[in-house]
Design a protein around this motif. Structure first.
Motif, PDB file in Angstrom:
ATOM      1  N   TYR A 175       0.838  -1.205   0.000  1.00 39.26           N
ATOM      2  CA  TYR A 175       0.000   0.000   0.000  1.00 39.26           C
ATOM      3  C   TYR A 175       0.871   1.252   0.000  1.00 39.26           C
ATOM      4  N   TRP A 176       1.926   1.225   0.799  1.00 38.74           N
ATOM      5  CA  TRP A 176       2.854   2.357   0.897  1.00 38.74           C
ATOM      6  C   TRP A 176       3.521   2.633  -0.449  1.00 38.74           C
ATOM      7  N   VAL A 177       3.939   1.576  -1.141  1.00 41.08           N
ATOM      8  CA  VAL A 177       4.570   1.731  -2.453  1.00 41.08           C
ATOM      9  C   VAL A 177       3.565   2.260  -3.471  1.00 41.08           C
ATOM     10  N   GLU A 178       2.338   1.747  -3.436  1.00 36.20           N
ATOM     11  CA  GLU A 178       1.303   2.221  -4.359  1.00 36.20           C
ATOM     12  C   GLU A 178       1.039   3.712  -4.181  1.00 36.20           C
ATOM     13  N   GLY A 179       1.244   4.212  -2.968  1.00 37.48           N
ATOM     14  CA  GLY A 179       1.078   5.635  -2.694  1.00 37.48           C
ATOM     15  C   GLY A 179       2.364   6.418  -2.830  1.00 37.48           C
ATOM     16  N   ALA A 180       3.359   5.826  -3.516  1.00 37.48           N
ATOM     17  CA  ALA A 180       4.653   6.475  -3.776  1.00 37.48           C
ATOM     18  C   ALA A 180       5.384   6.855  -2.493  1.00 37.48           C
ATOM     19  N   GLY A 181       5.113   6.107  -1.420  1.00 34.70           N
ATOM     20  CA  GLY A 181       5.844   6.334  -0.181  1.00 34.70           C
ATOM     21  C   GLY A 181       5.527   7.644   0.506  1.00 34.70           C
ATOM     22  N   GLN A 182       4.349   8.202   0.232  1.00 32.94           N
ATOM     23  CA  GLN A 182       4.016   9.504   0.807  1.00 32.94           C
ATOM     24  C   GLN A 182       3.726   9.427   2.306  1.00 32.94           C
ATOM     25  N   GLU A 183       3.188   8.301   2.750  1.00 31.48           N
ATOM     26  CA  GLU A 183       2.877   8.166   4.175  1.00 31.48           C
ATOM     27  C   GLU A 183       4.092   7.662   4.942  1.00 31.48           C
ATOM     28  N   ASP A 184       4.062   7.876   6.244  1.00 30.65           N
ATOM     29  CA  ASP A 184       5.107   7.359   7.124  1.00 30.65           C
ATOM     30  C   ASP A 184       4.841   5.868   7.338  1.00 30.65           C
ATOM     31  N   LEU A 185       5.782   5.019   6.915  1.00 30.14           N
ATOM     32  CA  LEU A 185       5.563   3.574   6.965  1.00 30.14           C
ATOM     33  C   LEU A 185       5.381   3.084   8.398  1.00 30.14           C
ATOM     34  N   ALA A 186       6.186   3.587   9.322  1.00 32.55           N
ATOM     35  CA  ALA A 186       6.054   3.173  10.721  1.00 32.55           C
ATOM     36  C   ALA A 186       4.682   3.551  11.275  1.00 32.55           C
ATOM     37  N   GLU A 187       4.163   4.708  10.850  1.00 37.36           N
ATOM     38  CA  GLU A 187       2.832   5.126  11.293  1.00 37.36           C
ATOM     39  C   GLU A 187       1.748   4.214  10.717  1.00 37.36           C
ATOM     40  N   LEU A 188       1.938   3.775   9.475  1.00 39.59           N
ATOM     41  CA  LEU A 188       0.995   2.818   8.888  1.00 39.59           C
ATOM     42  C   LEU A 188       0.949   1.541   9.718  1.00 39.59           C
ATOM     43  N   TYR A 189       2.124   1.046  10.085  1.00 35.57           N
ATOM     44  CA  TYR A 189       2.182  -0.144  10.932  1.00 35.57           C
ATOM     45  C   TYR A 189       1.455   0.098  12.253  1.00 35.57           C
ATOM     46  N   ALA A 190       1.712   1.254  12.849  1.00 36.21           N
ATOM     47  CA  ALA A 190       1.128   1.558  14.157  1.00 36.21           C
ATOM     48  C   ALA A 190      -0.396   1.626  14.088  1.00 36.21           C
ATOM     49  N   ARG A 191      -0.926   2.100  12.965  1.00 33.70           N
ATOM     50  CA  ARG A 191      -2.383   2.218  12.827  1.00 33.70           C
ATOM     51  C   ARG A 191      -3.058   0.884  12.553  1.00 33.70           C
ATOM     52  N   HIS A 192      -2.383   0.008  11.806  1.00 35.37           N
ATOM     53  CA  HIS A 192      -3.090  -1.171  11.301  1.00 35.37           C
ATOM     54  C   HIS A 192      -2.685  -2.504  11.929  1.00 35.37           C
ATOM     55  N   LEU A 193      -1.510  -2.591  12.531  1.00 36.23           N
ATOM     56  CA  LEU A 193      -1.153  -3.840  13.212  1.00 36.23           C
ATOM     57  C   LEU A 193      -2.122  -4.202  14.338  1.00 36.23           C
ATOM     58  N   PRO A 194      -2.663  -3.215  15.076  1.00 33.70           N
ATOM     59  CA  PRO A 194      -3.600  -3.566  16.154  1.00 33.70           C
ATOM     60  C   PRO A 194      -4.831  -4.342  15.692  1.00 33.70           C
ATOM     61  N   LEU A 195      -5.107  -4.340  14.374  1.00 29.15           N
ATOM     62  CA  LEU A 195      -6.211  -5.145  13.850  1.00 29.15           C
ATOM     63  C   LEU A 195      -6.061  -6.605  14.273  1.00 29.15           C
ATOM     64  N   LEU A 196      -4.821  -7.086  14.322  1.00 31.18           N
ATOM     65  CA  LEU A 196      -4.588  -8.483  14.689  1.00 31.18           C
ATOM     66  C   LEU A 196      -4.985  -8.750  16.135  1.00 31.18           C
ATOM     67  N   ALA A 197      -4.748  -7.784  17.005  1.00 29.73           N
ATOM     68  CA  ALA A 197      -5.099  -7.964  18.419  1.00 29.73           C
ATOM     69  C   ALA A 197      -6.607  -7.882  18.626  1.00 29.73           C
ATOM     70  N   ARG A 198      -7.268  -7.029  17.839  1.00 28.84           N
ATOM     71  CA  ARG A 198      -8.718  -6.862  17.990  1.00 28.84           C
ATOM     72  C   ARG A 198      -9.490  -8.026  17.389  1.00 28.84           C
ATOM     73  N   GLY A 199      -8.888  -8.697  16.417  1.00 29.02           N
ATOM     74  CA  GLY A 199      -9.622  -9.715  15.680  1.00 29.02           C
ATOM     75  C   GLY A 199     -10.414  -9.055  14.562  1.00 29.02           C
ATOM     76  N   LEU A 200     -10.950  -9.851  13.672  1.00 30.07           N
ATOM     77  CA  LEU A 200     -11.688  -9.288  12.543  1.00 30.07           C
ATOM     78  C   LEU A 200     -12.975  -8.632  13.037  1.00 30.07           C
ATOM     79  N   PRO A 201     -13.181  -7.341  12.706  1.00 28.35           N
ATOM     80  CA  PRO A 201     -14.371  -6.638  13.187  1.00 28.35           C
ATOM     81  C   PRO A 201     -15.577  -6.806  12.269  1.00 28.35           C
ATOM     82  N   PHE A 202     -15.506  -7.738  11.326  1.00 25.84           N
ATOM     83  CA  PHE A 202     -16.612  -7.896  10.372  1.00 25.84           C
ATOM     84  C   PHE A 202     -16.842  -9.368  10.091  1.00 25.84           C
TER      85      PHE A 202
END
Length: 202
Positions: A175-202
């Motif tokens: 996703y980061w590469v598709e966006g030409a690296g505009q976002e902070d990669l570490a921040e992307l990890y921080a936002r989306h890794l917690p999905l694994l701890a929460r479990g699938l919300p759908f």
């Protein structure tokens, strides 16, 4: 609260020189890939630019693909995780490392990481090579999780957890590469890794 004690011994002169040579080869390879394209760049051209022989190139990188595929992020992440409190949940430990030096390294390496990751996704030979590298990353992650939990790295739950974490890393990097690296990669990890701890919300 206990922590794993890790303190890497300072590199000797010989090891520092080897590390510098490896970094120079990789730096020149990335420059040539950016200027001429991956397929059009030869090992001899990389070796000439790095001022080493072709045989020296192959001592550091078994193939041209390995210049792109190999990196130091897995060992760096493993070392950082081993320094975290042992009673800290695995995902929290990973997020903690991304807020520290590893996150800074990802930002510092942004241009090289963007180039090599784009090549990995676009070049058929590199994609095939990357499958084996991803499996190695999963095994390395399983080893760290097993150490932190006192379980066997061959335990299927440990293997599934490791595979899930690496899969999220891979998806976010794509996703980061598709966006030409505009976002902070570490921040992307921080936002989306917690999905694994929460479990699938759908």
């Amino acid at each position: 609260m206990t922590t794993h004690e890790t303190s890497a011994a300072p590199l000797g002169l010989r090891e520092r020189k080897k590390q510098q040579t490896r970094e120079r080869i990789r730096r020149e390879a990335y420059r040539l890939f950016a200027e001429h394209g991956y397929e059009a760049t030869t090992v001899d051209q990389i070796a000439d630019a790095a001022e080493v022989s072709s045989s020296t190139f192959f001592r550091y990188f078994p193939t041209k693909e390995d210049v792109v595929i190999q990196d130091e992020y897995d060992p760096a992440l493993a070392e950082a995780l081993r320094s975290r409190p042992t009673d800290e949940p695995v995902l929290e430990a990973i997020l903690g490392t991304l807020k520290g030096s590893l996150g800074a390294t990802l930002q510092q390496d942004r241009e090289d990481l963007l180039l090599r990751t784009r090549l990995t996704f676009e070049d058929p030979a590199l994609r095939a090579h990357n499958v084996a590298e991803q499996e190695r990353s999963e095994r390395a992650m399983a080893e760290v999780i097993a150490e932190r939990t006192g379980r066997d790295p061959a335990d299927l739950e440990i293997r599934c957890a490791a595979a899930a974490i690496i899969a999220v890393f891979t998806t976010l990097v794509r996703y980061w590469v598709e966006g030409a690296g505009q976002e902070d990669l570490a921040e992307l990890y921080a936002r989306h890794l917690p999905l694994l701890a929460r479990g699938l919300p759908f």
